[in-house]
Scaffold this motif. Structure first.
Motif, mmCIF file in Angstrom:
data_model
loop_
_atom_site.group_PDB
_atom_site.id
_atom_site.type_symbol
_atom_site.label_atom_id
_atom_site.label_comp_id
_atom_site.label_asym_id
_atom_site.label_seq_id
_atom_site.Cartn_x
_atom_site.Cartn_y
_atom_site.Cartn_z
ATOM 1 N N MET A 203 6.575 -77.924 34.755
ATOM 2 C CA MET A 203 5.672 -78.610 33.842
ATOM 3 C C MET A 203 5.242 -77.712 32.689
ATOM 4 S SD MET A 203 4.428 -81.522 33.171
ATOM 5 C CE MET A 203 4.802 -82.365 34.726
ATOM 6 N N LEU A 204 5.335 -76.407 32.855
ATOM 7 C CA LEU A 204 4.987 -75.501 31.764
ATOM 8 C C LEU A 204 5.924 -75.673 30.577
ATOM 9 C CD1 LEU A 204 4.168 -72.183 33.664
ATOM 10 C CD2 LEU A 204 2.595 -73.977 32.902
ATOM 11 N N LEU A 205 7.124 -76.150 30.831
ATOM 12 C CA LEU A 205 8.067 -76.430 29.743
ATOM 13 C C LEU A 205 7.979 -77.880 29.296
ATOM 14 C CD1 LEU A 205 11.267 -74.564 31.023
ATOM 15 C CD2 LEU A 205 9.362 -73.655 29.687
ATOM 16 N N ASP A 206 7.706 -78.773 30.220
ATOM 17 C CA ASP A 206 7.730 -80.202 29.910
ATOM 18 C C ASP A 206 6.486 -80.665 29.151
ATOM 19 O OD1 ASP A 206 10.134 -80.346 31.215
ATOM 20 O OD2 ASP A 206 9.280 -81.038 33.119
ATOM 21 N N ASN A 207 5.349 -80.067 29.424
ATOM 22 C CA ASN A 207 4.118 -80.433 28.744
ATOM 23 C C ASN A 207 3.980 -79.585 27.477
ATOM 24 O OD1 ASN A 207 1.242 -80.213 27.969
ATOM 25 N ND2 ASN A 207 0.851 -81.427 29.809
ATOM 26 N N PRO A 208 3.963 -80.186 26.287
ATOM 27 C CA PRO A 208 3.970 -79.393 25.039
ATOM 28 C C PRO A 208 2.743 -78.498 24.892
ATOM 29 C CG PRO A 208 3.558 -81.719 24.580
ATOM 30 C CD PRO A 208 3.985 -81.635 26.010
ATOM 31 N N PHE A 209 1.603 -78.901 25.422
ATOM 32 C CA PHE A 209 0.405 -78.079 25.310
ATOM 33 C C PHE A 209 0.473 -76.884 26.263
ATOM 34 C CE2 PHE A 209 -0.753 -82.415 24.075
ATOM 35 C CZ PHE A 209 -1.253 -82.182 22.792
ATOM 36 N N PHE A 210 0.965 -77.128 27.474
ATOM 37 C CA PHE A 210 1.171 -76.025 28.404
ATOM 38 C C PHE A 210 2.189 -75.030 27.832
ATOM 39 C CE2 PHE A 210 0.118 -78.713 32.464
ATOM 40 C CZ PHE A 210 -1.166 -78.882 31.998
ATOM 41 N N TYR A 211 3.212 -75.581 27.183
ATOM 42 C CA TYR A 211 4.266 -74.715 26.647
ATOM 43 C C TYR A 211 3.742 -73.818 25.531
ATOM 44 C CZ TYR A 211 8.771 -73.244 24.705
ATOM 45 O OH TYR A 211 9.827 -72.504 24.244
ATOM 46 N N GLU A 212 2.796 -74.300 24.735
ATOM 47 C CA GLU A 212 2.191 -73.455 23.700
ATOM 48 C C GLU A 212 1.482 -72.266 24.341
ATOM 49 O OE1 GLU A 212 2.378 -73.439 20.338
ATOM 50 O OE2 GLU A 212 3.934 -74.963 20.677
ATOM 51 N N ALA A 213 0.769 -72.522 25.433
ATOM 52 C CA ALA A 213 0.117 -71.425 26.150
ATOM 53 C C ALA A 213 1.155 -70.471 26.733
ATOM 54 C CB ALA A 213 -0.784 -71.984 27.256
ATOM 55 N N PHE A 214 2.234 -71.028 27.277
ATOM 56 C CA PHE A 214 3.341 -70.248 27.838
ATOM 57 C C PHE A 214 3.881 -69.274 26.788
ATOM 58 C CE2 PHE A 214 7.881 -69.740 28.704
ATOM 59 C CZ PHE A 214 7.956 -69.575 30.071
ATOM 60 N N LYS A 215 4.123 -69.765 25.585
ATOM 61 C CA LYS A 215 4.673 -68.930 24.513
ATOM 62 C C LYS A 215 3.692 -67.837 24.092
ATOM 63 C CE LYS A 215 5.744 -72.335 21.707
ATOM 64 N NZ LYS A 215 6.272 -73.038 20.510
ATOM 65 N N THR A 216 2.403 -68.163 24.085
ATOM 66 C CA THR A 216 1.410 -67.163 23.695
ATOM 67 C C THR A 216 1.298 -66.054 24.734
ATOM 68 O OG1 THR A 216 0.167 -68.857 22.488
ATOM 69 C CG2 THR A 216 -0.991 -66.817 23.001
ATOM 70 N N VAL A 217 1.333 -66.442 25.999
ATOM 71 C CA VAL A 217 1.316 -65.418 27.051
ATOM 72 C C VAL A 217 2.529 -64.505 26.910
ATOM 73 C CG1 VAL A 217 1.460 -64.986 29.528
ATOM 74 C CG2 VAL A 217 0.000 -66.814 28.672
ATOM 75 N N TYR A 218 3.684 -65.112 26.672
ATOM 76 C CA TYR A 218 4.902 -64.309 26.499
ATOM 77 C C TYR A 218 4.730 -63.309 25.348
ATOM 78 C CZ TYR A 218 9.423 -63.007 24.649
ATOM 79 O OH TYR A 218 10.459 -62.284 24.128
ATOM 80 N N LYS A 219 4.189 -63.775 24.237
ATOM 81 C CA LYS A 219 4.019 -62.916 23.054
ATOM 82 C C LYS A 219 3.094 -61.747 23.363
ATOM 83 C CE LYS A 219 2.553 -63.091 18.200
ATOM 84 N NZ LYS A 219 2.033 -63.981 17.109
#
Length: 303
Positions: A203-219
């Motif tokens: 769901m971290l990839l499927d939900n666009p809002f979760f994915y934004e958080a995912f990308k920020t954590v990665y950065k």
């Protein structure tokens, strides 16, 4: 006694990964699973380990013990970081074993340097596993178990001892720091967010809002580690374990202590050394600790 246990395998820790390893490795070798609780050991001793995979159940008969003798020549240590200290203290009183440590995060590396007289191998487990009961585990996603050389420990013996075949797929690496930082980055992107959002990995990839958080954590985590790992690595793990509920989520739901200190805690410590601003990592560290603190007091969540 040493000859009796030569090339046998012990698994320390009766959590999801301990059950999975013990079940699969027991197919063709002598394995003992060491648990913290006597009732879990007795249950496994009487009924075996149940592995659920691909809609099928596989039962493996196995020796289980709540003792601390750790007589086997090769030991997998799968307990969480906050349970490592008594295990390491026990092992310091012994010598001549092959010790494979499969923990999230990197907070345990300094402790491994205390284990002189042993061949020590830090590693990572890329499998999706969910503990269902004290004797049952669901294998949610296949990955690779990477085992690394550490302090000049030779990988040659382990390569002969451990199978390269599916479903465990062992892989042997010389650069432990590269491997553990890679896994730490993936853990940071997945575990705290799934615990906070109470959702499966995919769901971290499927939900666009979760994915934004995912990308920020990665950065933020990439900046701390000064790494060149591509975000595609963490995305691939999410896809391969899409139905998996991360270990941190499972712990939060059970009101157990999480490994947040070993993941975001480690990254925050390194960020302070480098004078880096990592606001989302700071928030996640505080939020996950707050979730489990609330859980301990029976406070209901809005999710």
């Amino acid at each position: 006694m040493a000859d009796k246990w030569m090339n046998s395998i012990g698994i320390i820790g009766g959590g999801a990964m301990g059950l999975l390893l013990a079940g699969y490795l027991s197919e063709d070798r002598k394995v003992t699973l060491y648990t913290r609780r006597k009732d879990q050991a007795e249950l496994i001793q009487q009924n075996g380990i149940s592995i659920l995979s691909g809609g099928e159940e596989h039962i493996r008969e196995i020796k289980a013990s709540d003792g601390k003798q750790y007589e086997e020549d090769t030991l997998f240590i799968t307990v969480k970081q906050f349970h490592l200290d008594p295990v390491i203290q026990n092992l310091k009183e012994r010598e001549g074993k092959k010790l494979i440590f499969l923990q999230n995060g990197m907070g345990h590396i300094e402790k491994l340097q205390e284990l002189s007289g042993h061949a020590v191998y830090p590693g990572t487990a890329g499998h999706g596993a969910q503990k269902l009961t004290d004797r049952a585990v669901r294998h949610n996603g296949q990955g690779v178990i990477k085992i690394c050389s550490f302090a000049e420990s030779s990988l040659e013996e382990l390569q002969h001892l451990l199978p390269a075949r599916s479903p465990l797929q062992f892989q042997f690496e010389q650069d432990w720091k590269h491997v553990l930082e890679e896994k730490l980055l993936v853990n940071a992107c997945i575990n705290p967010l799934t615990a906070l959002f109470r959702t499966e990995n995919g769901m971290l990839l499927d939900n666009p809002f979760f994915y934004e958080a995912f990308k920020t954590v990665y950065k933020e985590a990439s900046a701390v580690l000064d790494s060149k790992f591509d975000i595609a690595l963490a995305e691939e793990v999410c896809r391969n374990t899409a139905q998996n509920r991360s270990s941190m989520l499972q712990d939060a739901e059970k009101r157990n202590k999480t490994e947040i200190d070993a993941i975001t805690g480690y990254l925050l410590k390194e960020a302070r050394k480098k004078h880096l601003s990592v606001p989302l990592l700071e928030f996640l560290d505080t939020a996950v600790k707050g979730l489990t603190e609330n859980d301990k007091h029976g406070i209901k969540h809005f999710l």
